[in-house]
Design a protein around this motif. Sequence first.
Motif, PDB file in Angstrom:
ATOM      1  N   ASP A  53      69.865  34.397  83.654  1.00 35.06           N
ATOM      2  CA  ASP A  53      69.577  33.006  84.044  1.00 35.06           C
ATOM      3  C   ASP A  53      69.170  32.933  85.514  1.00 35.06           C
ATOM      4  OD1 ASP A  53      70.256  32.235  81.505  1.00 35.06           O
ATOM      5  OD2 ASP A  53      72.215  31.412  82.043  1.00 35.06           O
ATOM      6  N   LYS A  57      65.469  31.688  87.042  1.00 35.88           N
ATOM      7  CA  LYS A  57      65.429  30.593  88.015  1.00 35.88           C
ATOM      8  C   LYS A  57      64.750  31.027  89.301  1.00 35.88           C
ATOM      9  CE  LYS A  57      69.561  28.307  86.197  1.00 35.88           C
ATOM     10  NZ  LYS A  57      71.021  28.117  86.346  1.00 35.88           N
ATOM     11  N   TYR A 167      63.657  35.229  77.456  1.00 37.55           N
ATOM     12  CA  TYR A 167      64.799  34.316  77.511  1.00 37.55           C
ATOM     13  C   TYR A 167      64.917  33.512  76.219  1.00 37.55           C
ATOM     14  CZ  TYR A 167      67.984  30.939  79.757  1.00 37.55           C
ATOM     15  OH  TYR A 167      69.058  30.153  80.087  1.00 37.55           O
ATOM     16  N   GLN A 171      68.010  34.254  72.577  1.00 40.48           N
ATOM     17  CA  GLN A 171      68.933  33.270  72.029  1.00 40.48           C
ATOM     18  C   GLN A 171      69.037  33.436  70.513  1.00 40.48           C
ATOM     19  OE1 GLN A 171      70.392  31.475  74.444  1.00 40.48           O
ATOM     20  NE2 GLN A 171      68.966  32.428  75.888  1.00 40.48           N
ATOM     21  N   GLU A 175      67.114  26.864  71.567  1.00 39.88           N
ATOM     22  CA  GLU A 175      67.823  26.055  72.551  1.00 39.88           C
ATOM     23  C   GLU A 175      66.824  25.420  73.503  1.00 39.88           C
ATOM     24  OE1 GLU A 175      71.009  28.098  74.466  1.00 39.88           O
ATOM     25  OE2 GLU A 175      71.796  28.942  72.600  1.00 39.88           O
ATOM     26  N   ALA A 176      67.182  24.255  74.022  1.00 37.42           N
ATOM     27  CA  ALA A 176      66.245  23.488  74.843  1.00 37.42           C
ATOM     28  C   ALA A 176      65.984  24.143  76.193  1.00 37.42           C
ATOM     29  CB  ALA A 176      66.782  22.072  75.049  1.00 37.42           C
ATOM     30  N   GLU A 177      67.024  24.683  76.823  1.00 32.30           N
ATOM     31  CA  GLU A 177      66.865  25.176  78.202  1.00 32.30           C
ATOM     32  C   GLU A 177      65.810  26.277  78.329  1.00 32.30           C
ATOM     33  OE1 GLU A 177      69.558  26.883  81.933  1.00 32.30           O
ATOM     34  OE2 GLU A 177      70.495  26.403  80.025  1.00 32.30           O
ATOM     35  N   PRO A 178      65.831  27.327  77.494  1.00 33.94           N
ATOM     36  CA  PRO A 178      64.780  28.347  77.610  1.00 33.94           C
ATOM     37  C   PRO A 178      63.381  27.786  77.383  1.00 33.94           C
ATOM     38  CG  PRO A 178      66.612  29.167  76.299  1.00 33.94           C
ATOM     39  CD  PRO A 178      66.837  27.700  76.482  1.00 33.94           C
ATOM     40  N   ILE A 180      62.413  24.781  78.089  1.00 34.78           N
ATOM     41  CA  ILE A 180      62.060  24.037  79.299  1.00 34.78           C
ATOM     42  C   ILE A 180      61.554  24.989  80.375  1.00 34.78           C
ATOM     43  CG2 ILE A 180      63.019  22.681  81.208  1.00 34.78           C
ATOM     44  CD1 ILE A 180      64.880  21.373  79.108  1.00 34.78           C
ATOM     45  N   TYR A 181      62.229  26.130  80.519  1.00 34.29           N
ATOM     46  CA  TYR A 181      61.775  27.124  81.504  1.00 34.29           C
ATOM     47  C   TYR A 181      60.366  27.601  81.176  1.00 34.29           C
ATOM     48  CZ  TYR A 181      66.176  27.642  84.024  1.00 34.29           C
ATOM     49  OH  TYR A 181      67.273  27.420  84.806  1.00 34.29           O
TER      50      TYR A 181
END
Length: 202
Positions: A53, A57, A167, A171, A175-178, A180-181
């Motif tokens: 992560d 970032k 990323y 999973q 999932e939303a977070e990856p 979004i990245y």
Amino acid sequence: MTRTQRVNAALRQVPSWAVYGLGALIPVYYLYLGLTGGLGVEPVNALERALGDLAIKALVVVLAVTPVRRWTGISLVMHRRALGLLAFFYVVCHLLVWALLDVQDFGRVWADIVKRPYISIGMIAFVLLLPVAATSNNLSIRKLGPVRWRRVHMLTYAIGVLGAAHYIMVQKTWEAEPLIYLAVILGLVATRLPALRREFAS
């Protein structure tokens, strides 16, 4: 003096060694948490994910330096090298935790690289990152020349996309977070497409 000018003046006062030092302490802090039970019942897996992560970032921040300067006037250019090398450091830490603490067997490491697509993609991104990190110094700029040096460092865009794909694939569920990245990285890359076309057309 405008607010943007004050922010840029403050950023220029931050020494590079402080950026390197503070950035390098983050994996050390995560390791401390893992050793003291702060990462839950599966500390190796949690440490591996935390470092991954952190790496993605850091890559987003590096890719955002030029667009942020263009859109807001705030410049992190003076710290871009430090941020990029820290991103490389986080990737190396992530890789070492996976290979040495998680898998713990070179034969299995190689088998996973060959057989598991998400690991293959992650390793491709890592290999592309090696020349970028190795040439992140003034000597390389002089040896390669500005044009070739810039072209080497344009690999960062491909690395960002591959890192985001890794990323997402790592999973077990969508999932939303990856996602979004990935969207953010693709957006940042899109802002640089005209410059990339001009660079390789010249």
